[in-house]
Design a protein around this motif. Sequence first.
Motif, PDB file in Angstrom:
ATOM      1  N   ARG A 226     -31.746   1.883 -28.456  1.00  0.00           N
ATOM      2  CA  ARG A 226     -32.605   2.215 -29.597  1.00  0.00           C
ATOM      3  C   ARG A 226     -32.657   1.053 -30.604  1.00  0.00           C
ATOM      4  N   LEU A 227     -31.528   0.378 -30.768  1.00  0.00           N
ATOM      5  CA  LEU A 227     -31.510  -0.772 -31.663  1.00  0.00           C
ATOM      6  C   LEU A 227     -32.469  -1.856 -31.177  1.00  0.00           C
ATOM      7  N   LEU A 228     -32.433  -2.158 -29.887  1.00  0.00           N
ATOM      8  CA  LEU A 228     -33.271  -3.227 -29.345  1.00  0.00           C
ATOM      9  C   LEU A 228     -34.748  -2.864 -29.396  1.00  0.00           C
ATOM     10  N   THR A 229     -35.093  -1.616 -29.076  1.00  0.00           N
ATOM     11  CA  THR A 229     -36.505  -1.223 -29.126  1.00  0.00           C
ATOM     12  C   THR A 229     -37.057  -1.274 -30.545  1.00  0.00           C
ATOM     13  N   GLY A 230     -36.199  -1.164 -31.543  1.00  0.00           N
ATOM     14  CA  GLY A 230     -36.654  -1.230 -32.920  1.00  0.00           C
ATOM     15  C   GLY A 230     -36.710  -2.624 -33.499  1.00  0.00           C
ATOM     16  N   MET A 231     -36.367  -3.629 -32.723  1.00  0.00           N
ATOM     17  CA  MET A 231     -36.337  -5.000 -33.233  1.00  0.00           C
ATOM     18  C   MET A 231     -37.694  -5.697 -33.167  1.00  0.00           C
ATOM     19  N   GLU A 232     -38.700  -5.059 -32.565  1.00  0.00           N
ATOM     20  CA  GLU A 232     -40.029  -5.646 -32.436  1.00  0.00           C
ATOM     21  C   GLU A 232     -39.981  -6.994 -31.723  1.00  0.00           C
ATOM     22  N   THR A 233     -39.282  -7.028 -30.605  1.00  0.00           N
ATOM     23  CA  THR A 233     -39.228  -8.223 -29.782  1.00  0.00           C
ATOM     24  C   THR A 233     -39.814  -7.927 -28.412  1.00  0.00           C
ATOM     25  N   ASP A 234     -40.361  -8.943 -27.779  1.00  0.00           N
ATOM     26  CA  ASP A 234     -40.915  -8.782 -26.435  1.00  0.00           C
ATOM     27  C   ASP A 234     -39.843  -8.914 -25.362  1.00  0.00           C
ATOM     28  N   LEU A 235     -38.626  -9.261 -25.751  1.00  0.00           N
ATOM     29  CA  LEU A 235     -37.555  -9.472 -24.781  1.00  0.00           C
ATOM     30  C   LEU A 235     -36.839  -8.160 -24.493  1.00  0.00           C
ATOM     31  N   PHE A 236     -36.259  -8.086 -23.314  1.00  0.00           N
ATOM     32  CA  PHE A 236     -35.405  -6.953 -22.978  1.00  0.00           C
ATOM     33  C   PHE A 236     -34.084  -7.488 -22.443  1.00  0.00           C
ATOM     34  N   ALA A 237     -33.127  -6.592 -22.268  1.00  0.00           N
ATOM     35  CA  ALA A 237     -31.799  -7.001 -21.809  1.00  0.00           C
ATOM     36  C   ALA A 237     -31.298  -6.010 -20.770  1.00  0.00           C
ATOM     37  N   THR A 238     -30.453  -6.503 -19.872  1.00  0.00           N
ATOM     38  CA  THR A 238     -29.755  -5.646 -18.921  1.00  0.00           C
ATOM     39  C   THR A 238     -28.266  -5.752 -19.194  1.00  0.00           C
ATOM     40  N   CYS A 239     -27.523  -4.708 -18.840  1.00  0.00           N
ATOM     41  CA  CYS A 239     -26.075  -4.776 -19.044  1.00  0.00           C
ATOM     42  C   CYS A 239     -25.378  -3.721 -18.212  1.00  0.00           C
ATOM     43  N   VAL A 240     -24.082  -3.930 -18.007  1.00  0.00           N
ATOM     44  CA  VAL A 240     -23.171  -2.942 -17.421  1.00  0.00           C
ATOM     45  C   VAL A 240     -22.034  -2.750 -18.413  1.00  0.00           C
ATOM     46  N   TYR A 241     -21.712  -1.486 -18.691  1.00  0.00           N
ATOM     47  CA  TYR A 241     -20.656  -1.146 -19.637  1.00  0.00           C
ATOM     48  C   TYR A 241     -19.652  -0.266 -18.900  1.00  0.00           C
ATOM     49  N   VAL A 242     -18.389  -0.703 -18.834  1.00  0.00           N
ATOM     50  CA  VAL A 242     -17.326   0.042 -18.152  1.00  0.00           C
ATOM     51  C   VAL A 242     -16.207   0.299 -19.157  1.00  0.00           C
ATOM     52  N   GLU A 243     -15.873   1.586 -19.361  1.00  0.00           N
ATOM     53  CA  GLU A 243     -14.730   1.925 -20.216  1.00  0.00           C
ATOM     54  C   GLU A 243     -13.572   2.332 -19.314  1.00  0.00           C
ATOM     55  N   LEU A 244     -12.491   1.593 -19.395  1.00  0.00           N
ATOM     56  CA  LEU A 244     -11.352   1.739 -18.497  1.00  0.00           C
ATOM     57  C   LEU A 244     -10.171   2.357 -19.244  1.00  0.00           C
ATOM     58  N   ASP A 245      -9.611   3.413 -18.684  1.00  0.00           N
ATOM     59  CA  ASP A 245      -8.411   4.064 -19.205  1.00  0.00           C
ATOM     60  C   ASP A 245      -7.212   3.456 -18.494  1.00  0.00           C
ATOM     61  N   MET A 246      -6.446   2.645 -19.215  1.00  0.00           N
ATOM     62  CA  MET A 246      -5.334   1.941 -18.592  1.00  0.00           C
ATOM     63  C   MET A 246      -4.211   2.892 -18.172  1.00  0.00           C
ATOM     64  N   GLU A 247      -4.071   4.004 -18.850  1.00  0.00           N
ATOM     65  CA  GLU A 247      -2.984   4.926 -18.526  1.00  0.00           C
ATOM     66  C   GLU A 247      -3.290   5.724 -17.268  1.00  0.00           C
ATOM     67  N   GLU A 248      -4.508   6.183 -17.126  1.00  0.00           N
ATOM     68  CA  GLU A 248      -4.855   7.054 -16.015  1.00  0.00           C
ATOM     69  C   GLU A 248      -5.419   6.312 -14.810  1.00  0.00           C
ATOM     70  N   GLY A 249      -5.861   5.035 -14.990  1.00  0.00           N
ATOM     71  CA  GLY A 249      -6.470   4.317 -13.880  1.00  0.00           C
ATOM     72  C   GLY A 249      -7.845   4.839 -13.537  1.00  0.00           C
ATOM     73  N   SER A 250      -8.555   5.337 -14.521  1.00  0.00           N
ATOM     74  CA  SER A 250      -9.906   5.852 -14.314  1.00  0.00           C
ATOM     75  C   SER A 250     -10.866   5.100 -15.207  1.00  0.00           C
ATOM     76  N   ALA A 251     -12.151   5.159 -14.860  1.00  0.00           N
ATOM     77  CA  ALA A 251     -13.150   4.445 -15.640  1.00  0.00           C
ATOM     78  C   ALA A 251     -14.472   5.184 -15.565  1.00  0.00           C
ATOM     79  N   TRP A 252     -15.286   5.002 -16.599  1.00  0.00           N
ATOM     80  CA  TRP A 252     -16.657   5.483 -16.619  1.00  0.00           C
ATOM     81  C   TRP A 252     -17.570   4.278 -16.754  1.00  0.00           C
ATOM     82  N   CYS A 253     -18.621   4.256 -15.952  1.00  0.00           N
ATOM     83  CA  CYS A 253     -19.513   3.099 -15.894  1.00  0.00           C
ATOM     84  C   CYS A 253     -20.936   3.531 -16.233  1.00  0.00           C
TER      85      CYS A 253
END
Length: 827
Positions: free
Chosen positions: A559-586
């Motif tokens: 939502r932040l990027l769409t409100g910037m009035e730019t013609d550019l877009f971005a791709t990304c991968v976001y992984v949150e890793l739980d070090m105690e449990e050895g699990s992650a959400w991507c």
Amino acid sequence: MSHKRCNGDVVRQGAAERGPRTLRAEGALKAIAAGPEPEERPRRILEQALVFAGASFAALYSPGDDRELLCLAESAGAPRTLYGVRDSYPAAGGSPVADAHRAGEAVWVGPEEFAGSAESRHVPSSGFSLATLPVRGDGGGCLLALTERPEGFDAEDRRCLELIAEAMTCPTPAEAEAAAEELRPGAFTLAMDTGRVEVGDDILRLFGLAPDEFDGKVETLLGLAVPEDLPSLMSVTESDHMSIGDRELEFRVEQPTGPPKWLRLSGRLLPGGDGRPTRLVGTVVDASTLRPEVTDVARVQRLAAALATAGTVRDVSQAVVAALRRPLRADRIALAELENDRLVVTVLDPPEPESWPELWRLEWRTEWPDAPVRAMPTLAAALREGRARIWPAGTGDLEPALADVGPGGLAVLPLPAGGRMAGACLIGWDTPHDFGPDERALLTASAGLAGQALMRAHAFDAEHELVGMLQRQLLPRRLPKLPGAVAVARYLPSTAGLELGGDWYDVIPLPDHHVALVIGDVQGHSAGAATLMGQMRTALRAYAVEGHPPDVVVSHANRLLTGMETDLFATCVYVELDMEEGSAWCVRAGHLPPVLRHPDGSTEIAEVEGGPPLGVVTQADFPMSPLRLRPGTLIALTTDGLVETPDADIDEGMDRFAHALAVSDPAHLGLVADALLGNARRNDDVALLLVRYDGMALRPLRESWSVWRLPEAVRHARRFTRRTLRSWGVPDDDIDGVLLIVSELVTNALVHTDGKVRLDLTLISGKLRVAVADASPRTPVKPTSIGWEATGGRGILLVEAMSATWGTLPVSGGKQVWSEIPVDGGR
């Protein structure tokens, strides 16, 4: 534009006052006039303007067939395109060439006059002096000379140019036409507008073609040349690039068996008119037995072609060494930039320190030396004068630092560019060496080309360093140390130009031994893409630290990027890793999925649901996908610059990437990252993030309590805390202080906020963390002063006094106030 003309008396007086340089020029011109090759005389005479008059460029113009144009017949020196010199000028026009032709008198134009002329609009810099002098011949002609020296042509330079103009003879149109029509077995004629070429049988034999196999197209002949020699050949077949090197050059053609064959092309550009196209006529001969000759002016052309593609100072230096050392049979050559009063040497050939004088060895800096000019006064004088200096064997007035460079002969070439000295080139011989006029012309022309290229490359290097510094500032300086994991990142900027890239990575520590891994790519390569990359990295980090789950973090960034009035877009991968449990959400937003390398060496491309790129759709869904990690699992995140190639789709690149991970040793992540980037395609920037999950050797003790808004809520919270700490083995002496902190934090949350309140206790390695979360984003404020009669406001002061450290964190629209206290017992 007004020009200064010289009358005949002044010319005759100047010609009578012969200086040493003028006498040497007379001798060289007489030797050329007595030479056996009259067709080579115009070019050889023009080269003397470079040697004796300090010209950077010289050209001969002769009338065309219709007498309405003065056409370029021959040139020498730097490429004419650097100075905006045209291939023809109207004879009735107002150019200096036309003025000298009509009036029969010399025209001298200084830098200020040139800057105000129409020609200056076609030139990158107008700091030139120009001279045009009439020459003999049927119909007349004109000699044009240019110099970049601030003082222009001095009196002796002018006398030398007058001698050169007197020695020059313009060919008549009939002679030029006859030369064009005569097609000998080794000759050719090329129509510059269509690329159609007529060649003699001997040329076809040199190219390995039968007459019935040739289709008359110049592209057919070019296709048989060695690819490395194509740039120089293309510069000949394109009239816009014609210069001295374009008239004579060596190149190689492939052979069915054995090494390529060396050929030599000599040509002349004939202007068109009356419906006839501009043509290049000349000869091609076998050069296998001719190549060792230093008189081959094609060396200058080959140097110009190499310098045209040299991007850095090091590239320029190596091109000069490659072009000069072997044909001159020199024993050593050095090229250095001039920075203030020091020569910063960029190339020494040979590179061994023992091959160079003691001064250079004493000033050795890692790979190259840094020699002070003041320690070599003779060299300093040559740089101030700005002329090539030659000392034959036996010269006794040289300081040892120079004499030892060339005991058999030394040439010092100042490298001029833009009215200043860009550097110097030193060429030395161990055995006595004779310096002929052709060799002097080669050195002078090479110095002019090298100086201009060195200035361009220096600007390129400076800009490239600025770009690299800006890029580094937008990326993390170092990665944090993670409990139970090791992270390594690499970034390779694109080598295609100086544009900034949009790839980024980040590792974000979060509370409760969580960590967020991010990698992304902003569309395009520009300052705008790099700026947007910095904004997106900051936004994702801010949303993550606020305590949002991964899908909310990515949605907020979208939502932040769409409100910037730019013609550019971005791709990304976001992984949150739980070090105690050895699990992650991507969460994946239009980016490549993570690649997992399991402890047994097998790899898999994670099946992660994907959403659109950021900045494309305002209300987009970014689903979360789970990842299960065992200790020893390697998570690899990368951008498409590492896996995408023009000859294979991205799926094949991901398979290769996964295979490379499978055969790697995850014990040394740095080596793994370097190996993965070893064959990276560098026309796009590349980001790589590797994280090896090892598991936490010591897991913390955790308990939580939901605080109900009841009159006895604080007492219940204290009782829960005491019971928990005793079960963990914390001594009663430490518990009392913790209970005071719990009372104050819970009381503040209940009194000053609404909604749910939660108490969390965490114990690991003798550190107890007390955290109270509420629904208010307002941070508690520590009072600056409290009167003795005040009945409140001391809670935060007590927490600060009893804690080793304390603070607040944003958590999903609210906050968490935490305190750490050292205790005995527990884990």
